[in-house]
Design an enzyme around this catalytic site. Structure first.
Site, PDB file in Angstrom:
ATOM      1  N   SER A 147      42.797 -90.264  74.220  1.00 29.80           N
ATOM      2  CA  SER A 147      42.880 -91.231  75.317  1.00 29.80           C
ATOM      3  C   SER A 147      42.210 -90.689  76.574  1.00 29.80           C
ATOM      4  CB  SER A 147      44.338 -91.557  75.630  1.00 29.80           C
ATOM      5  OG  SER A 147      44.430 -92.372  76.790  1.00 29.80           O
ATOM      6  N   TYR A 160      53.415 -89.866  77.032  1.00 28.07           N
ATOM      7  CA  TYR A 160      52.253 -90.298  76.258  1.00 28.07           C
ATOM      8  C   TYR A 160      51.046 -89.428  76.583  1.00 28.07           C
ATOM      9  CZ  TYR A 160      48.345 -93.250  74.752  1.00 28.07           C
ATOM     10  OH  TYR A 160      47.201 -93.717  74.165  1.00 28.07           O
TER      11      TYR A 160
END
Length: 254
Positions: A147, A160
């Site tokens: 990400s 996350y």
């Protein structure tokens, strides 16, 4: 030209979103795609049908990747299903895409939610690679979907972010480990992508503007944007690229 003809690819979490986009793209390139799903068998079956309707090949395999037992189940399914289609249990491309997110802040994160997100986003890819290596052919490909949050600060989703940092570290060291087998290992770092997970806030005027403004290209990413980058890394054209983090955020927060 179909650059992945004769190859077999496992794409985890490919019944929807980015994973679905990757599965469709790899199938277009001629790969036999193993469409993995966690719970939604119907969605996975729809992806398989879409691939087959376009002349491609795919099978669906289910396993809940919130534990090592789920990883074991997935590997066992591969050993059983692949020989029926290809005559052997070997494959060429592993895409670690399955993952979960959380909108919890640092203060809101509980031990249970922390453990859950690390189990799915870090523990599962780690043990899946471990268990899959005997089945992965030399000169294969491992592509981890990470990400852009590993480059851009989003402190409101702290747990996350940590999982994706771990995936980047995993990618780097795994590339060194598997180099002698000519297996390349890379990570793709998406930004904001128009998927059903992001739809509740992204499909509002405020959310759309916010996402557009983040990108140097002035738009929201699509699953196909990530799938195209992944297809390149899965191909022989990327043979001299390994241990790299490919930013696919559309130039977010440059």
């Amino acid at each position: 030209m179909k650059g992945l003809s004769g190859k077999t690819a496992l794409v985890t979490g490919s019944s929807r979103g980015i994973g679905k986009g990757i599965a469709l793209r790899l199938a277009e390139e001629g790969a036999l795609v193993v469409v993995h799903y966690g719970n939604n068998s119907e969605a996975a079956a729809n992806v398989v049908r879409t691939i087959e309707d376009k002349g491609g090949r795919a099978i669906a395999v289910g396993a809940n990747l919130n534990s090592v037992a789920g990883v074991t189940s997935l590997i066992q399914s591969l050993k059983e299903e692949l020989p029926r289609v290809t005559g052997e249990d070997k494959f060429d491309i592993l895409i670690n895409n399955a993952g979960i997110g959380t909108s919890n802040t640092l203060e809101e994160t509980t031990e249970e939610s922390f453990d859950e997100i690390f189990a799915v986003n870090v523990k599962a890819p780690f043990f899946l690679v471990q268990r899959a290596l005997p089945l992965l052919r030399d000169e294969g490909r491992i592509i981890n979907i990470s990400s852009g949050v590993t480059r851009i600060a989003f402190p409101h989703i702290m747990a996350y972010n940590l999982t994706k940092g771990a995936i980047n570290t995993f990618t780097l060291h795994l590339a060194q480990l598997l180099g002698p087998r000519q297996i390349t290992v890379n990570a793709v770092l998406p930004g904001i992508v128009d998927t059903d997970v992001n739809a509740p806030w992204l499909h509002t005027p405020e959310g759309q503007k916010q996402a557009n403004d983040m990108s140097a290209l002035g738009r929201v990413g699509q699953p196909s944007d990530i799938a195209d980058v992944t297809a390149f890394l899965a191909s022989s054209d990327s043979r001299w690229i390994t241990g790299q983090f490919i930013d696919a955020t559309g130039g977010s927060h440059l």
